[in-house]
Structures are given as C-alpha cells and as structure tokens.
Design a protein around this motif. Structure first.
Motif, PDB file in Angstrom:
ATOM      1  N   THR A   1      82.072  15.483  18.251  1.00 44.80           N
ATOM      2  CA  THR A   1      82.056  14.358  19.184  1.00 44.80           C
ATOM      3  C   THR A   1      80.924  14.568  20.174  1.00 44.80           C
ATOM      4  OG1 THR A   1      84.465  14.125  19.001  1.00 44.80           O
ATOM      5  CG2 THR A   1      83.396  13.008  20.850  1.00 44.80           C
TER       6      THR A   1
ATOM      7  N   VAL B   1      87.062  13.155  22.791  1.00 45.19           N
ATOM      8  CA  VAL B   1      87.689  11.825  22.725  1.00 45.19           C
ATOM      9  C   VAL B   1      88.368  11.449  24.039  1.00 45.19           C
ATOM     10  CG1 VAL B   1      89.483  10.454  21.591  1.00 45.19           C
ATOM     11  CG2 VAL B   1      87.880  11.812  20.219  1.00 45.19           C
TER      12      VAL B   1
ATOM     13  N   ASP C   1      81.044   8.044  24.337  1.00 44.65           N
ATOM     14  CA  ASP C   1      81.026   8.669  23.018  1.00 44.65           C
ATOM     15  C   ASP C   1      79.876   8.056  22.226  1.00 44.65           C
ATOM     16  OD1 ASP C   1      81.437   9.624  20.459  1.00 44.65           O
ATOM     17  OD2 ASP C   1      83.579   9.175  20.415  1.00 44.65           O
TER      18      ASP C   1
ATOM     19  N   PRO D   1      86.796  16.980  18.949  1.00 38.32           N
ATOM     20  CA  PRO D   1      87.400  15.701  19.360  1.00 38.32           C
ATOM     21  C   PRO D   1      88.535  15.839  20.382  1.00 38.32           C
ATOM     22  CG  PRO D   1      86.977  15.671  17.012  1.00 38.32           C
ATOM     23  CD  PRO D   1      86.674  17.076  17.477  1.00 38.32           C
TER      24      PRO D   1
ATOM     25  N   THR E   1      78.796   9.403  19.341  1.00 33.84           N
ATOM     26  CA  THR E   1      78.877   9.894  17.962  1.00 33.84           C
ATOM     27  C   THR E   1      78.495   8.811  16.956  1.00 33.84           C
ATOM     28  OG1 THR E   1      80.716  11.269  18.725  1.00 33.84           O
ATOM     29  CG2 THR E   1      80.311  11.187  16.352  1.00 33.84           C
TER      30      THR E   1
END
Length: 201
Positions: free
Chosen positions: A76, A35, A161, A31, A163
């Motif tokens: 991620t 992120v 992202d 992450p 995820t």
C-alpha cells in the motif's frame, strides 16, 4: 518551459509535489497500516511513533523501493501531504546518515550530531521511469523521536492511497506505453528549503 536535462539538475536537490504550505512525501506499508491511514487521513495507533520512519518526496524513488507496490509489507503506497513548516524544521535539524569530509569537521563531530539529531538524510540516486539510476540524487528523510511523533500527529494534512496509480503506471510500462505512463506521474519541481550545507546540498 522545457524539462531540465540530467546534466542540468544539481547533484543534490529536493524535488517534490508541493504547494505554498505543504509538501507531499511517499511511504509504503502493509495494508493493515496503509489502508486505515488513508481511510482516516491519519496514522492509526498501530503505527509505531517511537520508531524511525523514512519519507521520500520522489514518487519514482518510492516505486523503486517498493517494486511498484509488489514487495512484501509495502503493498500500500501512501502520498502523505505534510506542512512545509514541519518538513523544513526536520531538515534544519537533520544530520547526514553517513560521514562526509568537508561537510563535517571530522568523524567525531558527525557522530556527536548524529547521536542527538531527530532527523537523518540520505541522498540516493534518483530513478527514471524504468527505475534505472540517474546521475543526480533524491532525498530520503528519516524521522525519529519527537520528529516522528510530530510527523504523524501534527504535520500531516492528508493521506491518500496512491497504490492504484502505481499499478496503472506500471501496467502501462509493461504494455509498452511509456509516454502514457509518464503523463500520469505526479509533477515534482525543485523545492526551496533554505540553506542545506549541513546536508551536503
């Protein structure tokens, strides 16, 4: 149009989500990298541009690699949309990551090309919805040096992202709803990249 069966898919074929100008590839990161990359739409300074990085056009192969975003340092999952021009340039200058008789004149010729190629290609078994291997292959593209830096700083159009999507699909599979899971998968179709004889395709 009906979906192609496994025996109708060429053994080596690039399949991806793509537009007239871009292609989407997947990567998974810790992450601390993933992120901010998704938030800013570009890779942060902490992303090491001098290292080789591997991108995968197949969402399910990425799920196999990262264990549905459960493996350490792969929590991620990013969908990275890059220019087709950059992707095609990388492919044209790539070398297979292993020696293949018939593709290379001999092992010495392969070694010579590999030493200077800015990109490498591996063809690994594609995966089905349950991550079982299929009889045809999925592309992995490794980028290093100038190609890695161009990927991060020139070719990237957007970073998302995905995820939550990975977790939703996995959750549906675990709850016994494979068709609902399949309906959420990104649409990946054959990608026309020009002659790839030097990559065994």
């Amino acid at each position: 149009m009906p979906e192609a069966t496994a025996d109708q898919v060429p053994r080596h074929q690039i399949r991806a989500s793509h537009t007239a100008d871009t292609i989407t590839v997947y990567q998974a990161y810790h992450p601390r990298i993933g992120v901010p990359a998704a938030r800013e739409g570009r890779f942060p300074p902490a992303w090491k541009r001098e290292r080789m990085t591997w991108v995968k056009p197949s969402f399910l192969w990425m799920m196999y690699r990262c264990g549905w975003a459960t493996k350490a340092d792969q929590e991620t999952v990013l969908a990275v949309e890059i220019t087709r021009a950059g992707f095609d340039r990388a492919l044209s200058g790539a070398c297979l990551s292993h020696y293949v008789p018939g593709v290379h004149a001999d092992r010495a010729a392969w070694t010579s090309v590999l030493r200077t190629a800015p990109a490498r290609v591996q063809w690994d078994p594609e995966r089905d919805l349950h991550l079982n291997p299929l009889p045809y292959r999925s592309l992995q593209l490794g980028l290093s040096g100038t190609a890695s830096r161009a990927y991060a700083d020139e070719w990237t159009v957007s970073i998302r992202d995905v995820t939550p999507l990975a977790r939703e699909v996995h959750g549906l599979l675990r709850s016994g709803a494979p068709e609902a899971a399949r309906a959420l998968l990104p649409v990946e179709t054959p990608y026309q990249a020009g002659p790839l004889a030097h990559l065994g395709a």
